[in-house]
Design a protein around this motif. Structure first.
Motif, mmCIF file in Angstrom:
data_model
loop_
_atom_site.group_PDB
_atom_site.id
_atom_site.type_symbol
_atom_site.label_atom_id
_atom_site.label_comp_id
_atom_site.label_asym_id
_atom_site.label_seq_id
_atom_site.Cartn_x
_atom_site.Cartn_y
_atom_site.Cartn_z
ATOM 1 N N TRP A 1 -5.200 -1.217 -1.286
ATOM 2 C CA TRP A 1 -3.869 -0.737 -1.595
ATOM 3 C C TRP A 1 -3.383 -1.170 -2.967
ATOM 4 C CZ3 TRP A 1 1.633 -2.306 -0.059
ATOM 5 C CH2 TRP A 1 2.499 -1.233 -0.264
ATOM 6 N N LYS A 2 -2.805 -2.371 -3.110
ATOM 7 C CA LYS A 2 -2.033 -2.665 -4.317
ATOM 8 C C LYS A 2 -2.309 -4.056 -4.875
ATOM 9 C CE LYS A 2 2.391 -3.592 -3.884
ATOM 10 N NZ LYS A 2 3.858 -3.469 -3.720
ATOM 11 N N LEU A 3 -2.359 -4.126 -6.226
ATOM 12 C CA LEU A 3 -2.345 -5.385 -6.956
ATOM 13 C C LEU A 3 -1.115 -5.376 -7.860
ATOM 14 C CD1 LEU A 3 -5.047 -7.394 -8.728
ATOM 15 C CD2 LEU A 3 -3.256 -6.411 -10.159
ATOM 16 N N SER A 4 -0.409 -6.496 -7.908
ATOM 17 C CA SER A 4 0.807 -6.587 -8.718
ATOM 18 C C SER A 4 0.732 -7.782 -9.653
ATOM 19 C CB SER A 4 2.044 -6.745 -7.822
ATOM 20 O OG SER A 4 2.163 -5.667 -6.919
ATOM 21 N N GLY B 1 -2.757 -3.975 2.434
ATOM 22 C CA GLY B 1 -2.221 -2.997 3.357
ATOM 23 C C GLY B 1 -1.874 -3.576 4.718
ATOM 24 N N GLU B 2 -1.464 -2.697 5.608
ATOM 25 C CA GLU B 2 -1.011 -3.093 6.937
ATOM 26 C C GLU B 2 -2.100 -3.835 7.694
ATOM 27 O OE1 GLU B 2 1.023 -1.010 10.909
ATOM 28 O OE2 GLU B 2 0.549 0.184 9.117
ATOM 29 N N GLY B 3 -1.703 -4.938 8.321
ATOM 30 C CA GLY B 3 -2.641 -5.723 9.103
ATOM 31 C C GLY B 3 -3.390 -6.777 8.315
ATOM 32 N N MET B 4 -3.200 -6.810 6.996
ATOM 33 C CA MET B 4 -3.877 -7.786 6.138
ATOM 34 C C MET B 4 -2.849 -8.766 5.578
ATOM 35 S SD MET B 4 -7.076 -6.767 6.209
ATOM 36 C CE MET B 4 -7.878 -7.441 4.748
#
Length: 333
Positions: A69-72, A133-136
């Motif tokens: 998903w995402k890195l910020s 993401g969801e669940g992680m």
């Protein structure tokens, strides 16, 4: 060289590996995506430069991680340049581009237009956040602001938090080709010791600023010699090789590292992208009662929200938001 061949490498990240050195890396070129990131706002030049550097770092770092998903990136300080925030969204499918968005918060009354932007961050921290993401369980690593640039902060982060010696060589700014309007362009190279070649080091402190770790604190023997050699070669890179539209990244790698046996992998396209939506706004408001929503309601009887990244404006009926909503979420304002 045709215009098409020049554009082919714009807004891409090219992964590579130096087989002789046990060093991996990335070459990034940002062109249109950087313009799209910056045109969402009317930043002064010193803030634009910080956002451009952060976006380029985000493209380079994000591509090294197998993201679901995402890195910020978040850079927060107590100076007039208060916050630089970026997000990198991994491709949703093979062949799809990764997406980047970014924004800055600053105190215009305290900001100096003549001083370097990095000096106006002040004391604070540099953070990398990874959300799979969801669940992680999200991951967050933080190091203090150190060095003289955001790229130096990123190098310190990888040495301190990941014990991976890392080097960034970046160039960014406004450029103009003959017959074309002026626009933002950025390019850079990232080098990093292969993870298996970097031993875990006890937290004994390092020889860097304020006791932070440096590559020499982590590497020894052949690994240190290989790393030094790769960095010496990167020292010879010229600014136009990093950002010049007529220099192919593959040609650059051969010029710099031909003795290190460079090997390239599939390039990753990068585009501007924002994940904001009316549904997300409604979800963020779902924790509030009708009384709380009342405090957020404007004199015109609406609840409004603006996306800090892309500037999208949302205008909602207060009766349709919050956990005490009286009507279904179908109102579009």
């Amino acid at each position: 060289m045709s215009l098409g061949s020049q554009i082919a490498w714009d807004d891409t990240v090219l992964p590579f590996q130096l087989d002789r050195s046990d060093v991996r890396g990335r070459v990034a070129r940002l062109d249109g995506v950087l313009d799209q990131v910056l045109e969402q706002h009317d930043y002064p030049p010193v803030i634009e430069a910080l956002v451009a550097e952060a976006a380029l770092l985000t493209a380079l770092i994000g591509q090294t991680i197998k993201l679901r998903w995402k890195l910020s990136l978040q850079i927060r300080g107590d100076g007039p340049a208060r916050l630089i925030a970026t997000d990198y969204y991994g491709p949703t499918a093979d062949g799809k581009p990764a997406r980047i968005r970014a924004y800055a918060s600053y105190d215009k009354d305290r900001l100096s237009l003549s001083d370097p932007g990095f000096d106006q961050i002040g004391k604070g921290y540099f953070a990398i956040l990874i959300d799979q993401g969801e669940g992680m369980v999200p991951y967050q690593g933080i190091t203090p602001i150190a060095g003289g640039s955001l790229s130096a902060c990123a190098e310190t982060y990888f040495a301190q938090s990941e014990q991976l010696p890392t080097r960034f060589e970046l160039s960014f700014g406004r450029s103009q080709l003959p017959g074309q309007p002026e626009h933002w362009r950025a390019g850079g190279v990232m080098l990093q010791v292969m993870p298996e070649a970097s031993p875990l080091m006890a937290n004994e402190g390092g020889t860097g600023e304020e006791g932070l770790l440096k590559p020499s604190d982590i590497l020894s023997g052949d690994a240190e010699e290989n790393w030094t050699r790769a960095n010496t070669l990167l020292d010879t890179v010229e600014e136009m090789e990093l950002v010049g539209p007529t220099v192919h990244p593959t040609d650059l790698l051969v010029r710099l590292f031909h003795e290190e046996e460079p090997r390239v992998f599939d390039a990753q396209a990068v585009g501007f992208g924002c994940t904001c939506s009316e549904d997300r706004v409604r979800e963020s408001l779902s924790i509030y009662s009708a009384k709380d929503i009342g405090h957020m309601t404007t004199e015109e009887g609406r609840v409004t929200a603006d996306c800090q990244f892309c500037g999208a404006h949302y205008d909602l009926d207060p009766k349709t938001v919050g956990f005490e909503a009286e009507e279904s979420a179908g109102d579009k304002g």
